[in-house]
Design an enzyme around this catalytic site. Sequence first.
Site, PDB file in Angstrom:
ATOM      1  CG  HIS A  23      -2.135  -0.865   1.042  1.00  0.00           C
ATOM      2  ND1 HIS A  23      -3.420  -0.382   1.097  1.00  0.00           N
ATOM      3  CD2 HIS A  23      -2.243  -2.194   0.776  1.00  0.00           C
ATOM      4  CE1 HIS A  23      -4.272  -1.380   0.878  1.00  0.00           C
ATOM      5  NE2 HIS A  23      -3.570  -2.476   0.690  1.00  0.00           N
ATOM      6  CE1 TYR A  46      -1.374   3.674   9.442  1.00  0.00           C
ATOM      7  CE2 TYR A  46      -0.371   2.884   7.413  1.00  0.00           C
ATOM      8  CZ  TYR A  46      -1.377   2.815   8.357  1.00  0.00           C
ATOM      9  OH  TYR A  46      -2.371   1.886   8.227  1.00  0.00           O
ATOM     10  CE1 TYR A  61      -5.897   3.668  11.246  1.00  0.00           C
ATOM     11  CE2 TYR A  61      -5.348   3.837   8.912  1.00  0.00           C
ATOM     12  CZ  TYR A  61      -5.166   3.247  10.155  1.00  0.00           C
ATOM     13  OH  TYR A  61      -4.249   2.239  10.289  1.00  0.00           O
ATOM     14  N   PRO A  63      -4.514   0.016  18.779  1.00  0.00           N
ATOM     15  CG  PRO A  63      -6.469  -1.083  18.145  1.00  0.00           C
ATOM     16  CD  PRO A  63      -5.765  -0.518  19.342  1.00  0.00           C
ATOM     17  CE  LYS A  78       3.610   3.169  13.728  1.00  0.00           C
ATOM     18  NZ  LYS A  78       4.165   2.854  12.427  1.00  0.00           N
TER      19      LYS A  78
END
Length: 394
Positions: free
Chosen positions: A72, A385, A201, A293, A297
């Site tokens: 991704h 990220y 998100y 979550p 990580k």
Amino acid sequence: MKTQVVIIGAGPSGLLLGQLLHNAGISNVVLERQTPEHVQGRIRAGILENGTVDLLREAGVSERMDAEGLVHEGVEFLVDGIRIPVPLKELTGGKTVMVYGQTEVTRDLMEARSKSSAQTMYGVSNVQLFDVKSDSPYVTFEKQGETYRIDCDYIAGCDGFHGVSRKAIPSEMTREYERVYPFGWLGLLSDTPPVNHELIYAHHSRGFVLCSQRSLTRSRYYLQVPLSDSVEAWSDERFWDELKQRLPKELADKLVTGHSLEKSIAPLRSFVVEPMQYGNLFLVGDAAHIVPPTGAKGLNLAASDVNYLYRILCKVYQEGRIDLLETYSPMALRRVWKGERFSWFMTNLLHDFAGMNAFDRKMQQADREYYLTSRAGLTTIAENYVGLPFESVE
């Protein structure tokens, strides 16, 4: 029995450490209280950072991941019905993440270990650690009514938050940091195509949403729910209806629903214990730290711990660098706290908290507007990220 390293816990961190050490010619035994089927059946995270992917390749267990994992190059945020792309690859100089479930990582590691001469003992009980401050630590355990002892040089505690490893350290020698969040995530796994090619998100007045995936045909969705909710109160139909209400119409109309393969509510918490080392005992992964979550990580921080401990032990056995042993905890913790910070940041940015006043909500809104509308803000999110680089062990 005697080995160089005893690894307690056959989750992905314990198995990855064992595989790397075995490949380096460092003998190790893995002890696990559960059955192989139980270990492999755990449903967990699915986002792998660059560093984690590279470590799995170094361990020689990446063939299926490289063939089936989904690279991704970005993620999406959804706020007030507005979709905001975060181009990870563009903002980080070419770095990406891999979507490949922890269940699959565990399966690959278990298969690799079964093909090697390295020993794993499942179904053990009453594991106890002795003399971890000495040069001759040992571990005892029971299996099928028999008591066993393994003498070793070092012990790696990879047995999770509820394991015995952390409890083997005197409480007066450690300090614990914790935050418990006032909500949970209701997760549903289904054999349905993802609603979007990138993860989403979302902040919504009804609660946070994460639209994730495990493959092109398997999806994982999460809803923010009160901790007082029970899984039994959420039928599949109710879950899908609520998810649609928290998504804009263009996504809700595309959403493919189906029977849930797994459904559970996970409480959110942050936890860190310092130090992560006591004598010749080293804590790895969830035995030392838990993250919400939201930042993806958990598994990646465990892999970070494995990276440092593996490289230190290689230098100990190959170069006699026992001085490096004391660098494990501070080195691991520097990266742990950065991961904790990002997970805390993402959780605060995207969830509604009970008791927030008008000022708090305005500050949260201002944070979202800054981080999601400026290149500097988006770059900060992207860099964290995809994962910060590992320190060198030297």
